[in-house]
Design a protein around this motif. Structure first.
Motif, PDB file in Angstrom:
ATOM      1  N   THR A 175       0.806  -1.217   0.000  1.00 20.37           N
ATOM      2  CA  THR A 175       0.000   0.000   0.000  1.00 20.37           C
ATOM      3  C   THR A 175       0.846   1.276   0.000  1.00 20.37           C
ATOM      4  O   THR A 175       0.301   2.377  -0.125  1.00 20.37           O
ATOM      5  N   HIS A 176       2.149   1.121   0.125  1.00 15.24           N
ATOM      6  CA  HIS A 176       3.014   2.300   0.247  1.00 15.24           C
ATOM      7  C   HIS A 176       2.960   3.161  -1.005  1.00 15.24           C
ATOM      8  O   HIS A 176       2.919   4.395  -0.917  1.00 15.24           O
ATOM      9  N   GLY A 177       2.972   2.564  -2.171  1.00 14.54           N
ATOM     10  CA  GLY A 177       2.947   3.339  -3.405  1.00 14.54           C
ATOM     11  C   GLY A 177       1.667   4.131  -3.557  1.00 14.54           C
ATOM     12  O   GLY A 177       1.689   5.292  -4.009  1.00 14.54           O
ATOM     13  N   THR A 178       0.557   3.540  -3.171  1.00 16.10           N
ATOM     14  CA  THR A 178      -0.724   4.245  -3.250  1.00 16.10           C
ATOM     15  C   THR A 178      -0.718   5.472  -2.346  1.00 16.10           C
ATOM     16  O   THR A 178      -1.187   6.552  -2.732  1.00 16.10           O
ATOM     17  N   ARG A 179      -0.188   5.315  -1.137  1.00 17.12           N
ATOM     18  CA  ARG A 179      -0.113   6.454  -0.216  1.00 17.12           C
ATOM     19  C   ARG A 179       0.800   7.543  -0.765  1.00 17.12           C
ATOM     20  O   ARG A 179       0.473   8.739  -0.700  1.00 17.12           O
ATOM     21  N   ALA A 180       1.952   7.139  -1.288  1.00 14.41           N
ATOM     22  CA  ALA A 180       2.906   8.125  -1.800  1.00 14.41           C
ATOM     23  C   ALA A 180       2.324   8.892  -2.980  1.00 14.41           C
ATOM     24  O   ALA A 180       2.484  10.117  -3.082  1.00 14.41           O
ATOM     25  N   ASN A 181       1.639   8.203  -3.877  1.00 11.22           N
ATOM     26  CA  ASN A 181       1.019   8.880  -5.024  1.00 11.22           C
ATOM     27  C   ASN A 181      -0.087   9.833  -4.573  1.00 11.22           C
ATOM     28  O   ASN A 181      -0.227  10.944  -5.107  1.00 11.22           O
ATOM     29  N   ALA A 182      -0.878   9.406  -3.579  1.00 11.42           N
ATOM     30  CA  ALA A 182      -1.952  10.255  -3.075  1.00 11.42           C
ATOM     31  C   ALA A 182      -1.381  11.510  -2.414  1.00 11.42           C
ATOM     32  O   ALA A 182      -1.940  12.615  -2.548  1.00 11.42           O
ATOM     33  N   PHE A 183      -0.263  11.348  -1.688  1.00 12.49           N
ATOM     34  CA  PHE A 183       0.366  12.510  -1.064  1.00 12.49           C
ATOM     35  C   PHE A 183       0.846  13.494  -2.128  1.00 12.49           C
ATOM     36  O   PHE A 183       0.646  14.718  -1.998  1.00 12.49           O
ATOM     37  N   GLU A 184       1.472  12.988  -3.189  1.00 14.08           N
ATOM     38  CA  GLU A 184       1.968  13.861  -4.253  1.00 14.08           C
ATOM     39  C   GLU A 184       0.821  14.630  -4.904  1.00 14.08           C
ATOM     40  O   GLU A 184       0.949  15.820  -5.202  1.00 14.08           O
ATOM     41  N   ARG A 185      -0.302  13.941  -5.142  1.00 13.98           N
ATOM     42  CA  ARG A 185      -1.447  14.628  -5.741  1.00 13.98           C
ATOM     43  C   ARG A 185      -1.973  15.725  -4.817  1.00 13.98           C
ATOM     44  O   ARG A 185      -2.275  16.838  -5.262  1.00 13.98           O
ATOM     45  N   ALA A 186      -2.091  15.407  -3.531  1.00 20.15           N
ATOM     46  CA  ALA A 186      -2.579  16.403  -2.574  1.00 20.15           C
ATOM     47  C   ALA A 186      -1.622  17.588  -2.490  1.00 20.15           C
ATOM     48  O   ALA A 186      -2.057  18.754  -2.439  1.00 20.15           O
ATOM     49  N   GLU A 213      -2.189  13.177   7.238  1.00 22.66           N
ATOM     50  CA  GLU A 213      -2.477  11.758   7.451  1.00 22.66           C
ATOM     51  C   GLU A 213      -1.598  10.877   6.576  1.00 22.66           C
ATOM     52  O   GLU A 213      -0.993   9.898   7.046  1.00 22.66           O
ATOM     53  N   LEU A 214      -1.510  11.218   5.295  1.00 23.69           N
ATOM     54  CA  LEU A 214      -0.709  10.421   4.367  1.00 23.69           C
ATOM     55  C   LEU A 214       0.783  10.543   4.670  1.00 23.69           C
ATOM     56  O   LEU A 214       1.527   9.554   4.625  1.00 23.69           O
ATOM     57  N   GLY A 215       1.219  11.755   4.976  1.00 22.23           N
ATOM     58  CA  GLY A 215       2.641  11.970   5.224  1.00 22.23           C
ATOM     59  C   GLY A 215       3.156  11.178   6.405  1.00 22.23           C
ATOM     60  O   GLY A 215       4.258  10.611   6.361  1.00 22.23           O
ATOM     61  N   ALA A 262       2.192   8.665  16.667  1.00 21.57           N
ATOM     62  CA  ALA A 262       1.890   9.109  15.314  1.00 21.57           C
ATOM     63  C   ALA A 262       0.804  10.176  15.291  1.00 21.57           C
ATOM     64  O   ALA A 262       0.865  11.127  14.496  1.00 21.57           O
ATOM     65  N   SER A 263      -0.193  10.055  16.162  1.00 18.08           N
ATOM     66  CA  SER A 263      -1.286  11.033  16.171  1.00 18.08           C
ATOM     67  C   SER A 263      -0.782  12.429  16.513  1.00 18.08           C
ATOM     68  O   SER A 263      -1.240  13.428  15.933  1.00 18.08           O
ATOM     69  N   ALA A 264       0.167  12.512  17.443  1.00 20.55           N
ATOM     70  CA  ALA A 264       0.708  13.813  17.827  1.00 20.55           C
ATOM     71  C   ALA A 264       1.545  14.407  16.694  1.00 20.55           C
ATOM     72  O   ALA A 264       1.479  15.613  16.427  1.00 20.55           O
ATOM     73  N   VAL A 265       2.339  13.576  16.028  1.00 20.48           N
ATOM     74  CA  VAL A 265       3.161  14.051  14.907  1.00 20.48           C
ATOM     75  C   VAL A 265       2.263  14.514  13.761  1.00 20.48           C
ATOM     76  O   VAL A 265       2.525  15.524  13.101  1.00 20.48           O
ATOM     77  N   GLU A 266       1.174  13.799  13.540  1.00 23.10           N
ATOM     78  CA  GLU A 266       0.230  14.188  12.493  1.00 23.10           C
ATOM     79  C   GLU A 266      -0.380  15.555  12.789  1.00 23.10           C
ATOM     80  O   GLU A 266      -0.478  16.414  11.899  1.00 23.10           O
ATOM     81  N   ASP A 267      -0.793  15.769  14.027  1.00 12.90           N
ATOM     82  CA  ASP A 267      -1.362  17.061  14.406  1.00 12.90           C
ATOM     83  C   ASP A 267      -0.330  18.180  14.230  1.00 12.90           C
ATOM     84  O   ASP A 267      -0.655  19.266  13.734  1.00 12.90           O
ATOM     85  N   ASP A 268       0.908  17.915  14.655  1.00 12.97           N
ATOM     86  CA  ASP A 268       1.960  18.925  14.531  1.00 12.97           C
ATOM     87  C   ASP A 268       2.233  19.252  13.066  1.00 12.97           C
ATOM     88  O   ASP A 268       2.439  20.424  12.711  1.00 12.97           O
ATOM     89  N   TYR A 269       2.243  18.236  12.209  1.00 14.67           N
ATOM     90  CA  TYR A 269       2.521  18.468  10.796  1.00 14.67           C
ATOM     91  C   TYR A 269       1.394  19.268  10.137  1.00 14.67           C
ATOM     92  O   TYR A 269       1.648  20.178   9.340  1.00 14.67           O
TER      93      TYR A 269
END
Length: 399
Positions: A175-186, A213-215, A262-269
């Motif tokens: 699933t890593h490629g799908t996430r990476a592609n979705a992040f690039e599009r966003a 979330e994706l990052g 991870a939840s805290a890092v996501e909020d910070d990002y």
């Protein structure tokens, strides 16, 4: 993100606690309109395959065809229109029969004609049925590779090392490629919005929430790969022909995950993306995120940055990394990967070449190797099948 360790005993075709990996191999390969091959049909067996012939004969093209049995743009990172045979209608196809512990499957991919000419995306078929994404290929086969273009990986730009890193992660987390592609599009969407005179903050909030979330999922998957790979490399004998590398990740998100949930890092990002809108708008791009990470590699026994090592040592480190990745894939998926080694003899002395052949045989994986000198592959003896490649034709040769 799924945990590869937890998923180990749930891989189809592998019994729980199985002591060794099942062999996965390409036993039939057919090409149509691919590079310099108008048509080609090869019957193969699971042994390592040696392809020899002069430069420009089409050896690397065969490896590239096999690399398209995995997601992405193949070993050359080529655009689809570059793959079609010159002078053709722009279509091309790769079909393969693959055997593994789960049985036999027919895989196919390529470009077909649309209303206005060749389509701009490649089609993928599994057992002759269309599937929606090339990620489906990872259910049946994992493909790793090492090419001469990667010889400058350690001293080259970070983007090359991220590409290497993400392909390595993809081999154990489909699933890593799908996430990476979705992040690039966003991210591209955010950059376009920031270029507007008065971007809608609600749209930016929504995009940045998705990016956060994706990052974090991307960074977490990379960290898991780095930990698993470090453990695999630690098992290697540092005095061997392929020195054990020490791998680490340099990146704001990856490093933040070392000490926070991870939840805290996501909020910070997410907050950081919001706060950095003016800066990113001025720069015309997003300056913080997983797309800025880097893979750091050191020569373990010498405790030296890989980029400071000699050309031969860098090649040996790369080979060691690919071999460790092959062992990791076999351990986590229960099946051996296909390993593509283009012009592998370059920068390897006779001792290291023979050690590589012995290690590939010990791994039990099907490896495709190319070279101009058939003699350097003589140590493989009957453990390999051999093909001579010349001007787009392929013929079997004796050991």
């Amino acid at each position: 993100m799924p945990n590869a360790i937890q998923d180990l005993d749930h891989h189809p075709g592998r019994a729980a606690g199985a002591p060794s990996a099942a062999l996965a191999a390409v036993v039939s390969l057919k090409l149509t309109g691919f590079r310099n091959y108008a048509t080609l049909a090869l019957a193969l067996d699971p042994r390592p395959l040696v392809l020899t012939g002069p430069n420009g004969a089409g050896k690397t093209n065969l490896l590239e065809a096999v690399s398209f049995l995995s997601p992405g743009r193949g070993i050359r990172n080529a655009r689809l229109e570059e793959v079609a045979r010159q002078g053709s209608d722009g279509t091309w196809g790769v079909a393969a029969k693959v055997v593994s512990g789960a049985g036999t499957v027919d895989l196919g991919t390529g470009v077909v004609l649309g209303d206005g000419g060749p389509e701009t995306r490649r089609r993928v078929h599994v057992n002759r049925a269309a599937v929606g994404s090339s990620a489906a290929l990872l259910d049946h086969l994992r493909v790793l590779w090492l090419t001469p273009a990667m010889d400058g990986l350690f001293a080259g730009p970070p983007a090359d090392r991220r590409r290497f890193l993400d392909r390595a992660v993809l081999a154990i987390d489909k699933t890593h490629g799908t996430r990476a592609n979705a992040f690039e599009r966003a991210m591209r969407g955010r950059n376009r919005l920031l270029a507007e005179p008065s971007p809608d903050p609600r749209w930016l909030d929504a995009i940045e929430t998705e990016m956060a979330e994706l990052g974090i999922a991307i960074a977490a998957a990379r960290r898991e790969w780095a930990g698993l790979t470090a453990a695999m490399l630690a098992e290697a004998d540092g005095s061997g022909p392929f020195p054990a590398a020490v791998v680490a990740l340099a990146g704001a998100l990856e490093e933040a995950l070392d000490g926070q949930p991870a939840s805290a890092v996501e909020d910070d990002y997410r907050r950081q993306l919001r706060d950095e809108r003016p800066r990113d708008a001025a720069a015309g791009r997003t300056l913080t995120g997983p797309h800025r990470a880097d893979l750091i590699v050191r020569h373990g026994p010498k405790d030296m940055p890989a980029e400071s090592c000699s050309t031969g040592e860098q090649k040996a480190l790369l080979v060691g990394l690919v071999l460790a990745q092959a062992r990791l894939v076999a351990k986590l998926t229960g099946e051996t990967p296909i390993v593509l080694l283009d012009e592998i003899a370059a920068h390897l002395d006779a001792m290291r070449r023979e050690a590589l052949f012995a290690m590939l045989t010990g791994l039990g994986c099907q490896a495709f190797m190319t070279g101009t000198d058939a003699g350097v592959f003589a140590p493989l003896g009957d453990d390999a099948q051999r093909l001579a490649v010349a001007d787009g034709s392929v013929t079997a040769i004796a050991a």
